[in-house]
Design a protein around this motif. Sequence first.
Motif, PDB file in Angstrom:
ATOM      1  N   CYS A 234      -0.211  53.507  13.090  1.00 52.26           N
ATOM      2  CA  CYS A 234      -1.035  54.692  13.334  1.00 52.26           C
ATOM      3  C   CYS A 234      -0.566  55.389  14.599  1.00 52.26           C
ATOM      4  CB  CYS A 234      -2.508  54.300  13.472  1.00 52.26           C
ATOM      5  SG  CYS A 234      -3.603  55.716  13.769  1.00 52.26           S
ATOM      6  N   THR A 235      -0.218  56.658  14.480  1.00 47.04           N
ATOM      7  CA  THR A 235       0.135  57.498  15.620  1.00 47.04           C
ATOM      8  C   THR A 235      -0.792  58.708  15.637  1.00 47.04           C
ATOM      9  OG1 THR A 235       1.832  58.602  14.287  1.00 47.04           O
ATOM     10  CG2 THR A 235       2.542  56.769  15.678  1.00 47.04           C
ATOM     11  N   GLN A 236      -0.687  59.501  16.700  1.00 44.27           N
ATOM     12  CA  GLN A 236      -1.551  60.668  16.842  1.00 44.27           C
ATOM     13  C   GLN A 236      -0.683  61.882  17.171  1.00 44.27           C
ATOM     14  OE1 GLN A 236      -4.697  60.103  19.696  1.00 44.27           O
ATOM     15  NE2 GLN A 236      -5.949  61.736  18.841  1.00 44.27           N
TER      16      GLN A 236
ATOM     17  N   GLN B  15      -4.211  66.150  18.667  1.00 45.73           N
ATOM     18  CA  GLN B  15      -5.519  65.644  19.064  1.00 45.73           C
ATOM     19  C   GLN B  15      -6.431  65.469  17.847  1.00 45.73           C
ATOM     20  OE1 GLN B  15      -7.594  68.086  21.911  1.00 45.73           O
ATOM     21  NE2 GLN B  15      -9.102  66.509  22.384  1.00 45.73           N
ATOM     22  N   ARG B  16      -6.959  64.231  17.681  1.00 48.78           N
ATOM     23  CA  ARG B  16      -7.875  63.857  16.598  1.00 48.78           C
ATOM     24  C   ARG B  16      -7.228  63.970  15.214  1.00 48.78           C
ATOM     25  NH1 ARG B  16     -12.324  67.863  17.843  1.00 48.78           N
ATOM     26  NH2 ARG B  16     -13.234  67.096  15.906  1.00 48.78           N
TER      27      ARG B  16
ATOM     28  N   TYR C 215      -4.772  61.640  12.914  1.00 46.72           N
ATOM     29  CA  TYR C 215      -4.261  60.278  12.884  1.00 46.72           C
ATOM     30  C   TYR C 215      -3.298  60.129  11.708  1.00 46.72           C
ATOM     31  CZ  TYR C 215      -8.431  60.021  15.744  1.00 46.72           C
ATOM     32  OH  TYR C 215      -9.393  60.273  16.706  1.00 46.72           O
TER      33      TYR C 215
ATOM     34  N   VAL D  58      -9.593  53.333  12.322  1.00 47.48           N
ATOM     35  CA  VAL D  58      -9.715  54.731  12.735  1.00 47.48           C
ATOM     36  C   VAL D  58     -11.164  55.183  12.650  1.00 47.48           C
ATOM     37  CG1 VAL D  58      -9.050  57.108  12.220  1.00 47.48           C
ATOM     38  CG2 VAL D  58      -7.342  55.287  12.076  1.00 47.48           C
TER      39      VAL D  58
END
Length: 273
Positions: free
Chosen positions: A20-22, A25-26, A28, A55
Amino acid sequence: MSPIPPLFRLALEPEGSITCTQPSQRVYLLTFDSPPDNRLTPEFCAAFVLALDIVDRRFEKGVIITTSAIPKFYSNGLDFESAFKSKSFFPESLYPLWKRLLTYSMPTIALINGHAFAAGIMTAMMHDYRFMNPHRGFLCLNELEFGAPLKAPMSSIFRQKLPNPNTYRTMVLEAKRFNALEALQEGIVDGLGMVPEILKFVQEMGLVDKAKSGVYGQLKAEMWRETVAYLDDYAGSEKLIEERMRGEERRQERCERRVAEWEKSKDQKGAKL
């Protein structure tokens, strides 16, 4: 620029991971890597559900994107050995994953980076939106080619989500392979592109704020209640399939008797002549 560190990573057995990366912003991004082609094994399904749970419970509400680290495949469907050696695979592994995606508390987007065949495209259909790599991959329901009937939720999700029933007929009864442009034209996917195009779509649609009220998943559960009911009632849908198969066997027996009587009658008439 150094790579973005992952928020978390889950190991897959016997090899692989879900990371899981981002990317924004918000937003995923769940990237699964289960060589050679991301088959939906019990271990894969369990890790996928856990990633969604993490998440949901440990990060601020936003948007989920799922994709594959394997360029050629989003997912090539079920691993038949693991799927059919245990009666628990569908009710305890695959269907819980599909229901989790279908009723997830945030917007979900499948980034189909490569081929998505059979249960692979079904998994993508459980997302709210689908984007496809414009340069690689086909979407295909190829059960016709290897002689596998569709179970109830495998069929209902297409009936509910495709805008044109003729598209589903083509998918099921012709096992057509759709490239990206064809998939977009038929409404199987919502857009073409990769992560940058999806991030633009997310911003334009204001998707990161859609889950704030807390009813996003409940709304989807009602929207797709037919498929949700099938996913919840595995035993009931299997019983219906068994009854249908027994009915088909009886029909074929009656059909054979009618044809045999017709042949006998024809022979007798020919003898009289």
